[in-house]
Design a protein around this motif. Structure first.
Motif, PDB file in Angstrom:
ATOM      1  N   PRO A   1      54.999 -24.705  20.943  1.00  0.00           N
ATOM      2  CA  PRO A   1      55.018 -24.409  19.509  1.00  0.00           C
ATOM      3  C   PRO A   1      54.658 -25.619  18.640  1.00  0.00           C
ATOM      4  CG  PRO A   1      56.968 -23.519  20.564  1.00  0.00           C
ATOM      5  CD  PRO A   1      56.254 -24.334  21.592  1.00  0.00           C
ATOM      6  N   GLU A   2      54.961 -26.826  19.120  1.00  0.00           N
ATOM      7  CA  GLU A   2      54.603 -28.024  18.358  1.00  0.00           C
ATOM      8  C   GLU A   2      53.090 -28.191  18.297  1.00  0.00           C
ATOM      9  OE1 GLU A   2      58.289 -31.131  18.843  1.00  0.00           O
ATOM     10  OE2 GLU A   2      56.887 -30.949  20.511  1.00  0.00           O
ATOM     11  N   VAL A   3      52.407 -27.912  19.401  1.00  0.00           N
ATOM     12  CA  VAL A   3      50.952 -28.020  19.429  1.00  0.00           C
ATOM     13  C   VAL A   3      50.340 -27.011  18.458  1.00  0.00           C
ATOM     14  CG1 VAL A   3      48.891 -27.778  20.861  1.00  0.00           C
ATOM     15  CG2 VAL A   3      50.918 -28.885  21.786  1.00  0.00           C
ATOM     16  N   LYS A   4      50.861 -25.783  18.462  1.00  0.00           N
ATOM     17  CA  LYS A   4      50.339 -24.753  17.557  1.00  0.00           C
ATOM     18  C   LYS A   4      50.588 -25.140  16.104  1.00  0.00           C
ATOM     19  CE  LYS A   4      49.911 -20.925  20.468  1.00  0.00           C
ATOM     20  NZ  LYS A   4      49.097 -19.766  20.316  1.00  0.00           N
ATOM     21  N   SER A   5      51.732 -25.715  15.842  1.00  0.00           N
ATOM     22  CA  SER A   5      52.049 -26.161  14.488  1.00  0.00           C
ATOM     23  C   SER A   5      51.118 -27.291  14.060  1.00  0.00           C
ATOM     24  CB  SER A   5      53.504 -26.607  14.422  1.00  0.00           C
ATOM     25  OG  SER A   5      53.876 -26.904  13.110  1.00  0.00           O
ATOM     26  N   LEU A   6      50.813 -28.204  14.975  1.00  0.00           N
ATOM     27  CA  LEU A   6      49.866 -29.281  14.678  1.00  0.00           C
ATOM     28  C   LEU A   6      48.473 -28.720  14.402  1.00  0.00           C
ATOM     29  CD1 LEU A   6      50.678 -32.196  17.135  1.00  0.00           C
ATOM     30  CD2 LEU A   6      50.966 -32.146  14.671  1.00  0.00           C
ATOM     31  N   ARG A   7      48.059 -27.730  15.176  1.00  0.00           N
ATOM     32  CA  ARG A   7      46.748 -27.128  14.949  1.00  0.00           C
ATOM     33  C   ARG A   7      46.662 -26.501  13.561  1.00  0.00           C
ATOM     34  NH1 ARG A   7      43.637 -27.663  19.146  1.00  0.00           N
ATOM     35  NH2 ARG A   7      44.476 -27.598  21.240  1.00  0.00           N
ATOM     36  N   ALA A   8      47.810 -26.050  13.049  1.00  0.00           N
ATOM     37  CA  ALA A   8      47.858 -25.476  11.702  1.00  0.00           C
ATOM     38  C   ALA A   8      47.957 -26.572  10.640  1.00  0.00           C
ATOM     39  CB  ALA A   8      49.040 -24.517  11.593  1.00  0.00           C
ATOM     40  N   GLY A   9      48.081 -27.841  11.069  1.00  0.00           N
ATOM     41  CA  GLY A   9      48.112 -28.960  10.119  1.00  0.00           C
ATOM     42  C   GLY A   9      49.465 -29.215   9.511  1.00  0.00           C
ATOM     43  N   LYS A  10      50.528 -28.832  10.173  1.00  0.00           N
ATOM     44  CA  LYS A  10      51.870 -28.962   9.619  1.00  0.00           C
ATOM     45  C   LYS A  10      52.591 -30.165  10.210  1.00  0.00           C
ATOM     46  CE  LYS A  10      52.159 -24.375   8.244  1.00  0.00           C
ATOM     47  NZ  LYS A  10      51.823 -24.034   6.986  1.00  0.00           N
TER      48      LYS A  10
END
Length: 153
Positions: free
Chosen positions: A31-40
């Motif tokens: 989930p951290e990787v997905k959040s990073l991909r969203a720029g958060k």
């Protein structure tokens, strides 16, 4: 090599003189990787320490919770392990023992193969008059650019 920058620590360049930069990998959950991909992500108060076992740890970097994560949502401010070569870690330990040096995160980005990387800066704190001098220099550069643009038109 195309990189996608996720977050930058603009305040670091205002508050510190950056002597050297290092690239490190990060140990992240899904989930951290997905959040990073969203720029958060927010690097503003982040810092790096090397613990007694010689592991490089990232503190106080906020990676927001991924809203669609159902199983194990991440804690936004958790301590994250960074991946560096052993010789780089030894060199950093020697440098960090000097007075006034700190290791701070400068930016988080993704490289071509999809891996998240973080750029660390070996930083020395600026004095107040250094900050003022930097601001004056930036303003004068801006004014010169502005004048050059008006002259062309």
């Amino acid at each position: 090599m195309a990189i996608k920058i996720v977050a930058k620590n603009k305040k670091a360049f205002h508050d510190y003189h950056i002597d050297a930069t290092y690239e490190a990998g990060m140990v992240l959950s899904g989930p951290e990787v997905k959040s990073l991909r969203a720029g958060k992500a927010n690097l503003r108060d982040g810092y790096v320490k090397i613990d007694s076992r010689g592991e490089v740890m990232l503190y106080n970097v906020h990676i927001s919770m991924y809203s669609f994560a159902t199983q194990n949502p991440n804690e936004p401010l958790r301590v994250r392990k960074l991946l560096l070569h052993h010789r780089e870690i030894k060199k950093l330990i020697g440098k960090l023992n000097e007075k006034g040096l700190a290791l701070i995160p400068l930016k988080i980005y993704f490289i071509e193969n999809g891996k998240a990387k973080i750029e660390l800066g070996l930083a020395r704190g600026k004095r107040e008059y250094d900050k003022r001098a930097t601001l004056k220099e930036q303003q004068s550069k801006r004014e010169i650019q502005r004048e050059m643009r008006h002259d062309k038109v």
